[in-house]
Write an enzyme that holds these catalytic residues in place. Structure first.
Site, mmCIF file in Angstrom:
data_model
loop_
_atom_site.group_PDB
_atom_site.id
_atom_site.type_symbol
_atom_site.label_atom_id
_atom_site.label_comp_id
_atom_site.label_asym_id
_atom_site.label_seq_id
_atom_site.Cartn_x
_atom_site.Cartn_y
_atom_site.Cartn_z
ATOM 1 C CD GLU A 382 -1.466 2.417 1.880
ATOM 2 O OE1 GLU A 382 -2.131 3.447 1.717
ATOM 3 O OE2 GLU A 382 -0.396 2.416 2.536
ATOM 4 C CD GLU A 383 2.460 3.113 4.084
ATOM 5 O OE1 GLU A 383 2.259 4.129 3.391
ATOM 6 O OE2 GLU A 383 2.091 3.010 5.270
ATOM 7 C CG ASP A 410 -3.988 2.458 6.266
ATOM 8 O OD1 ASP A 410 -3.167 2.288 7.188
ATOM 9 O OD2 ASP A 410 -3.656 2.795 5.120
ATOM 10 C CG HIS A 494 4.378 7.168 7.134
ATOM 11 N ND1 HIS A 494 4.056 7.833 5.969
ATOM 12 C CD2 HIS A 494 3.516 6.120 7.203
ATOM 13 C CE1 HIS A 494 3.046 7.228 5.368
ATOM 14 N NE2 HIS A 494 2.691 6.185 6.103
HETATM 15 ZN ZN LIG Z 1 -1.244 2.767 6.148
#
Ligand SMILES: [Zn+2]
Length: 537
Positions: A382-383, A410, A494
């Protein structure tokens, strides 16, 4: 559209909730453990079904009245009070299966401790998928498999950044090269250039080539409103700065709060390197720049990182319980299993996937499978750009018309709040009534609607599938996501602070139960959740 719709949550075409009942406080029976005998009778003996259908003739008149009143295009059949009781027992069992059990957190901690961050295309991601598959295939009553996905490989090379000032030795600054950035000097050297500080892309556009050319542009966007707004400098900054001749880009980390750690993230393609720095260092450079500006040519070289755009094969994880009478109809829930390469990605987004997995596990412990198929998906990469989500939508294209609901988590799995729903007004109304009735007592039954969906369910939403993002209270302030805008999640997002320590076992268990209950309620509806015709068109 009227909000007087009640959730159509009966099974076998036999029931519909009275909206007055749907708004009543939860019945005591939900808190009692289900009688195995009752469930067995309810689900397995056909004559027993008739007993629940027969007493509800009076209610059917109410349903007809409501139908005429709200000009509904839906034709839900009448409700039986026994059916509601059965649903309350089942949802109560999902809750009691998970509540007070730390299994979700324990397994999440074990996986992230063993394999750490799971960058797209990396060895750790594949090993973690093997581990999760081993665990999941040991569960009874779950069908589990993987589906291949071609992904990009991410590799972070050595990277460093120094601020050069005449008054002190070079100042090393923590940095994270952005995903998609090229390396400095083709990977063979550093760059050293004067810094130009701007607020955002809009301000950059006003300056023109003469001011920007040859500079390292710092986007110091200090006006946090929400992630979607602040992330623009990171995503578009390098591409726009390159057009004016900039040689590199730095971006202030996208977060409302900082304790001196940079936040990773991706950018759109550019041929100049770009990196995130901490909020504190971004402010520092701006102060120096405003004080001295061009006078002392404060310079900021950085050597760099990410490149190597080569392909690899990874896997989506799929697990499901086939529906007992409409197996072709599918309810999807899940999260992404890859992460950034800092921290361990326990919050973003292993927790979303683990909560969905254990929600399905709790549903598999019920006496009878759900009416429709419930499927959990662990999307990969996904990233790096939703590779897993796109691959899933492509592989299952023929099934998409039978996807009834797609729910993604998410944005962190903390104290559950409810759902942000993307879909028709009717779908929002149905989920709202169902949430209040079956999840209101744990504070997890709230609904808000949104035009944008989560990244991994987006390909399904675009085809008209009703979608939802699972939302929690702010982990720092405990405020509703409507008030805080998920700010607390972005404290960790992140960064190397994204580990299992950011999550609480009790909250994770309760959220997993709430996910299971949402999925189960939609799976048991007499008529499918209305699709969004506008999206279909
Ligand atoms: Zn995510």
């Amino acid at each position: 559209m009227s909000t007087s719709y009640s959730p159509v949550v009966g099974g076998d075409g036999s029931s519909r909730l009275d909206p007055r009942e749907a708004r009543q406080p939860l019945l005591p029976s939900l808190d009692r453990p289900a009688s195995p005998r009752f469930l067995q009778d309810r689900f397995r003996r056909p004559y027993q079904l008739r007993q629940y259908v027969m007493p509800c003739i009076g209610v059917s008149f109410l349903a007809l009245f409501l139908f005429l009143t709200v000009n509904s295009t839906l034709h839900p059949p009448p409700v039986g009070p026994g059916r509601r009781t059965a649903l309350e027992l089942a949802t109560g069992n999902i809750l009691s299966d998970l509540q007070g059990d730390s299994i979700v957190w324990d397994r999440l901690a074990e996986m992230t401790d063993l394999f750490g961050p799971r960058i797209s295309g990396g060895e750790s991601l594949e090993r973690s998928i093997d581990w999760m598959m081993t665990m999941m295939t040991q569960e009874d009553n779950l069908m589990v498999w993987t589906e291949k996905v071609q992904v990009d490989v991410w590799e972070r090379n050595e990277e460093s950044l120094e601020l050069l000032l005449p008054s002190r030795p070079p100042v090393p600054l923590p940095m994270l090269g952005l995903g998609g950035s090229v390396a400095t000097a083709g990977g063979n050297g550093s760059i050293e250039a004067e810094v130009l500080v701007v607020q955002d892309v809009e301000e950059l556009m006003k300056l023109g080539n003469e001011t920007i050319s040859g500079k390292i542009v710092l986007f110091d966007d200090d006006n946090w409103k929400h992630y979607g707004d602040s992330v623009k400098s990171r995503v578009y900054g390098a591409r726009e700065a390159e057009r004016f001749g900039a040689v590199g880009v730095l971006v202030r980390s996208v977060t409302p709060f900082s304790l001196g750690v940079p936040h990773a993230g991706s950018m759109l393609g550019a041929n100049i390197p770009a990196a995130a720095i901490t909020v504190e260092d971004s402010q520092y450079i701006r102060r120096v720049w405003e004080r001295h500006g061009k006078a002392d040519h404060s310079a900021s070289p950085f050597a760099h990182l990410f490149e190597i755009p080569k392909g690899a094969t990874s896997r989506n994880i799929i697990a499901e319980i086939p529906g007992r009478s409409r197996p072709e109809d599918i309810i999807v829930l899940g999260g992404h299993i890859d992460s950034w390469d800092v921290g361990t990605g326990a919050m973003d987004d292993a927790a979303g996937f683990f909560a969905a997995w254990h929600a399905l596990r709790a549903i598999s412990h019920l006496k009878e499978p759900p009416l429709r198929t419930i499927r959990v998906v662990g999307w990969v990469a996904e990233e790096r750009g939703q590779f897993g989500a796109k691959a899933y939508a492509k592989k299952h294209a023929a099934e998409i018309p039978h996807h009834i609901f797609a729910m993604e988590s998410d944005t962190g799995v903390f104290q559950p709040w409810g759902l942000s729903v993307t879909g028709s007004e009717e779908a929002v109304d149905y989920l709202s009534a169902a949430g209040q009735h079956y999840l209101g007592h744990i504070g997890a039954g709230n609904i808000t609607s949104s035009d944008s969906s989560g990244a991994d369910v987006a390909p399904l939403c675009q085809e008209g599938v009703p979608c939802a993002s699972f939302l929690s209270l702010d982990p720092i302030t405990q405020e509703s996501p409507l008030d805080s805008g998920l700010d607390g999640y972005f404290y960790y997002h992140h960064t190397r602070a994204d580990t299992v320590a950011a999550l609480k076992p009790k909250e994770l268990a309760l959220a997993s139960a709430a996910m299971g209950i949402w999925a189960y309620l939609v799976a048991e509806m007499v008529q499918s959740l209305p699709r969004d015709d506008k999206a279909d068109a």
